[in-house]
Write a protein that holds these residues in place. Sequence first.
Motif, PDB file in Angstrom:
ATOM      1  N   GLY A 236       7.758 -51.960 -36.526  1.00  0.00           N
ATOM      2  CA  GLY A 236       7.591 -51.563 -35.137  1.00  0.00           C
ATOM      3  C   GLY A 236       6.188 -51.874 -34.636  1.00  0.00           C
ATOM      4  N   LEU A 237       6.080 -52.266 -33.370  1.00  0.00           N
ATOM      5  CA  LEU A 237       4.790 -52.647 -32.794  1.00  0.00           C
ATOM      6  C   LEU A 237       3.770 -51.523 -32.898  1.00  0.00           C
ATOM      7  N   VAL A 238       4.155 -50.305 -32.563  1.00  0.00           N
ATOM      8  CA  VAL A 238       3.202 -49.192 -32.562  1.00  0.00           C
ATOM      9  C   VAL A 238       2.688 -48.920 -33.977  1.00  0.00           C
ATOM     10  N   ARG A 239       3.596 -48.820 -34.948  1.00  0.00           N
ATOM     11  CA  ARG A 239       3.166 -48.523 -36.309  1.00  0.00           C
ATOM     12  C   ARG A 239       2.318 -49.659 -36.880  1.00  0.00           C
ATOM     13  N   ASP A 240       2.728 -50.904 -36.654  1.00  0.00           N
ATOM     14  CA  ASP A 240       1.980 -52.014 -37.225  1.00  0.00           C
ATOM     15  C   ASP A 240       0.650 -52.233 -36.516  1.00  0.00           C
ATOM     16  N   ALA A 241       0.598 -51.979 -35.214  1.00  0.00           N
ATOM     17  CA  ALA A 241      -0.693 -52.009 -34.523  1.00  0.00           C
ATOM     18  C   ALA A 241      -1.620 -50.947 -35.086  1.00  0.00           C
ATOM     19  N   GLY A 242      -1.055 -49.790 -35.452  1.00  0.00           N
ATOM     20  CA  GLY A 242      -1.859 -48.738 -36.066  1.00  0.00           C
ATOM     21  C   GLY A 242      -2.456 -49.170 -37.391  1.00  0.00           C
ATOM     22  N   ARG A 243      -1.751 -50.002 -38.125  1.00  0.00           N
ATOM     23  CA  ARG A 243      -2.277 -50.503 -39.400  1.00  0.00           C
ATOM     24  C   ARG A 243      -3.468 -51.427 -39.180  1.00  0.00           C
ATOM     25  N   ALA A 247      -7.312 -50.544 -40.419  1.00  0.00           N
ATOM     26  CA  ALA A 247      -8.008 -51.496 -41.286  1.00  0.00           C
ATOM     27  C   ALA A 247      -9.274 -52.036 -40.626  1.00  0.00           C
ATOM     28  N   SER A 248      -9.231 -52.231 -39.310  1.00  0.00           N
ATOM     29  CA  SER A 248     -10.376 -52.796 -38.593  1.00  0.00           C
ATOM     30  C   SER A 248     -11.311 -51.733 -38.025  1.00  0.00           C
ATOM     31  N   GLU A 249     -10.891 -50.451 -38.116  1.00  0.00           N
ATOM     32  CA  GLU A 249     -11.678 -49.339 -37.591  1.00  0.00           C
ATOM     33  C   GLU A 249     -11.942 -49.506 -36.094  1.00  0.00           C
ATOM     34  N   LEU A 254      -2.185 -50.148 -26.036  1.00  0.00           N
ATOM     35  CA  LEU A 254      -1.035 -50.965 -25.669  1.00  0.00           C
ATOM     36  C   LEU A 254      -0.541 -50.584 -24.281  1.00  0.00           C
ATOM     37  N   ARG A 255      -0.037 -51.583 -23.560  1.00  0.00           N
ATOM     38  CA  ARG A 255       0.540 -51.354 -22.236  1.00  0.00           C
ATOM     39  C   ARG A 255       2.038 -51.641 -22.327  1.00  0.00           C
ATOM     40  N   VAL A 316      -3.780 -45.800 -32.184  1.00  0.00           N
ATOM     41  CA  VAL A 316      -3.042 -46.518 -31.133  1.00  0.00           C
ATOM     42  C   VAL A 316      -2.693 -45.565 -30.002  1.00  0.00           C
ATOM     43  N   ARG A 317      -2.842 -46.048 -28.782  1.00  0.00           N
ATOM     44  CA  ARG A 317      -2.354 -45.328 -27.616  1.00  0.00           C
ATOM     45  C   ARG A 317      -1.491 -46.264 -26.788  1.00  0.00           C
ATOM     46  N   VAL A 318      -0.437 -45.717 -26.225  1.00  0.00           N
ATOM     47  CA  VAL A 318       0.463 -46.475 -25.363  1.00  0.00           C
ATOM     48  C   VAL A 318       0.352 -45.905 -23.965  1.00  0.00           C
ATOM     49  N   ASP A 319      -0.078 -46.744 -23.023  1.00  0.00           N
ATOM     50  CA  ASP A 319      -0.288 -46.297 -21.637  1.00  0.00           C
ATOM     51  C   ASP A 319      -1.217 -45.091 -21.587  1.00  0.00           C
TER      52      ASP A 319
END
Length: 333
Positions: A236-243, A247-249, A254-255, A316-319
């Motif tokens: 999922g985009l949200v979970r993988d963006a969180g990874r 990792a990158s701190e 996300l919009r 991660v934040r969405v909107d």
Amino acid sequence: MRPGVRAWPGTRPATPTLVRMASIGEMGEDALIAAFVPRLPVSDAEVLGPGDDAAVLAIDGDLVVSSDVLIQDRHFRLDWSSPEDVGWRAAMQNLADIDAMGAVPTALQVTLAAPPTLDADWVLRFADGLREACEPHGVGVVGGDLSGAREIAISVTVLGETHGTQPITRADALPGQVVAVSGPLGAAAAGYVQLTEGRRIDEESIGLFLRPRPRIGAGLEAALHGATALMDISDGLVRDAGRIARASEVGIALRSDDVPVHEGARFAAIELLVDPRPWALTGGEDHHMLAVFPREAAVPAGWTVVGETTDAFSGVRVDGETPVDHGWDHFGG
């Protein structure tokens, strides 16, 4: 065709009935291997393939390795998936992992454990699915193992090479960069929902759940355009963006309106009276690439910018909101 059902050109009908032949227990390991191996794809990098104690490959650059597992009734169901579908999925999700490092996949090692009562034809058609997925990319199956088990379990190790470029990890994104995806999302989730509910509204999205079709090579494309972080969207985009964020701190904003939703998912959502955006945000298993680029001008054609990195918050934040649903968790469902 029934009204309200959207077809996908080339989609097969429901899983065909298997022709009864010897079970793998009746056939025996050596005879099964003799029938199985000739149906497997051959790697462009192969020096020595199946049949010895180990394979030998010619590698250019660094060796990149990943592995994955598929368990019957956990990752696939025999009443939904043909043997070819399972072989395709086993290959494609692993090819995507190598692409997600900005590398080029070269070969697979495949281990298959199955009940002795399993029809041998299932195994041969599984090999056909591996070949269909791998051959267009010059990837071969160079070895593996067979074993008895209570249910079908498949383990795949995929090998790739960098051709002298640096692998792209999840850990080098910086604040102020743009986040992009390589294809429309939500098709696999829409397909899964339709199969679960016994509905066949959109055959394309069902087909993309059974046989993911990421654009293999998009990861290397991102690397050549200067991507600072990269991974494939499997959970999922949200979970993988969180990874990537962890990792990158950095934080990732996300919009949801910018996330491209697959046309088939939109069509299915209309019939099911639901919003398709959650499928695109958290559905997973599309296996398209998620990348961070240093500036929007660097994003390759065909990619869609869906957000940016920041140092204003973590995660991660969405909107602007912290999401409740983060996507697939292998131990939490």
